[in-house]
Design an enzyme around this catalytic site. Structure first.
Site, PDB file in Angstrom:
ATOM      1  N   GLU A 109      45.750  42.020  37.427  1.00 47.37           N
ATOM      2  CA  GLU A 109      47.090  42.520  37.753  1.00 47.37           C
ATOM      3  C   GLU A 109      47.428  42.286  39.218  1.00 47.37           C
ATOM      4  OE1 GLU A 109      48.184  46.048  34.784  1.00 47.37           O
ATOM      5  OE2 GLU A 109      46.256  46.366  35.783  1.00 47.37           O
ATOM      6  N   GLU A 129      41.365  46.279  29.259  1.00 50.37           N
ATOM      7  CA  GLU A 129      41.542  47.734  29.340  1.00 50.37           C
ATOM      8  C   GLU A 129      41.473  48.475  28.004  1.00 50.37           C
ATOM      9  OE1 GLU A 129      43.609  46.399  33.202  1.00 50.37           O
ATOM     10  OE2 GLU A 129      43.212  45.598  31.199  1.00 50.37           O
TER      11      GLU A 129
END
Length: 247
Positions: A109, A129
């Site tokens: 990210e 995740e």
């Protein structure tokens, strides 16, 4: 005395920021987030190109799981990583991510927040995740679709798949691959090309690129109108015409 986890090399036209937490493969903890906020404050006040990279053959292995495990709903709503990654994405001048090795979870990210991403043959990038019982909540759900399209972003984020370097290039996440020893030089070569252009024109180009769809074309009209009135436009165009006349 503990060593800083973010090393910053400042030059006149650029800054190189190196994530350096070798014991946890440059995992992003609160100290590193605070260091990135401090760096953003400097670059907001004095706009320069930012090159982000990681030490030790790793970009960032993700958020620091030891800290993340103990965070609560209150922490989630504070958007600890989201806020700093958004601040990086919103910097006035371009951000280049030089991604070697692992860029997972929050590390991916962070890379997605850059304007330009380059890598090495050993780059691995993805968002695992859901396997940890959480979602990629620091920008992947809206930045990654803008980079690779909704369908491919959905595949990556819903499966937790990690792309190798060639796949990342084919999907448009990375624009080029370089030998690890040449990665930073390649990032500097991109920064050199950016620095050769007019700084305000570069900032306005980034601003237009980031604008929502319904802001176009009016945003281009207004930004271009301001650039048209600056002496730098005439000076650069005059120099171009003079060079062409000498050929």
């Amino acid at each position: 005395m503990p060593q800083p986890s973010l090393h910053v090399e400042a030059r006149t036209d650029r800054v190189v920021a190196t994530l350096d937490r070798p014991e946890v493969r440059n995992a992003i903890d609160l100290d590193l987030v605070n260091g990135l906020h401090e760096l953003c404050a400097q670059l907001e006040a004095d706009p320069r190109v930012l090159i982000l990279t990681g030490a030790g053959g790793v970009f960032a292995s993700g958020a620091d799981i030891a800290q993340l495990r103990d965070r609560t709903a209150v922490d989630a709503r504070e958007g600890i990583n989201m806020r700093v990654f958004t601040r990086i994405a919103d910097l006035p001048m371009p951000v280049i991510a030089a991604v070697d090795g692992w860029a997972l979870g929050g590390g991916a990210e962070l890379a997605f927040a850059a304007d330009i991403r380059i890598g090495t043959p050993r780059t691995r990038i993805g968002n695992p995740e859901p396997g940890l019982g959480i979602l990629a909540a620091a920008g992947a759900t809206f930045r990654l679709p803008a980079i690779v399209g909704h369908a491919r972003a959905a595949e990556l984020l819903l499966t937790g798949r990690v792309l190798d370097a060639e796949e990342a290039v084919a999907w448009g996440i990375l624009s080029s691959l370089h030998d690890p020893d040449a990665l930073l030089d390649a990032a500097h070569a991109i920064a050199d090309r950016i620095a050769a252009n007019d700084a305000l024109a570069t900032q306005y180009t980034k601003r237009a690129l980031a604008a929502p769809h319904d802001a176009h074309p009016e945003i281009e009209y207004e930004l271009q109108a301001e650039l048209f009135e600056r002496p730098e436009k005439r000076e650069r165009m005059t120099a171009f015409l003079e060079r062409r006349a000498k050929r």
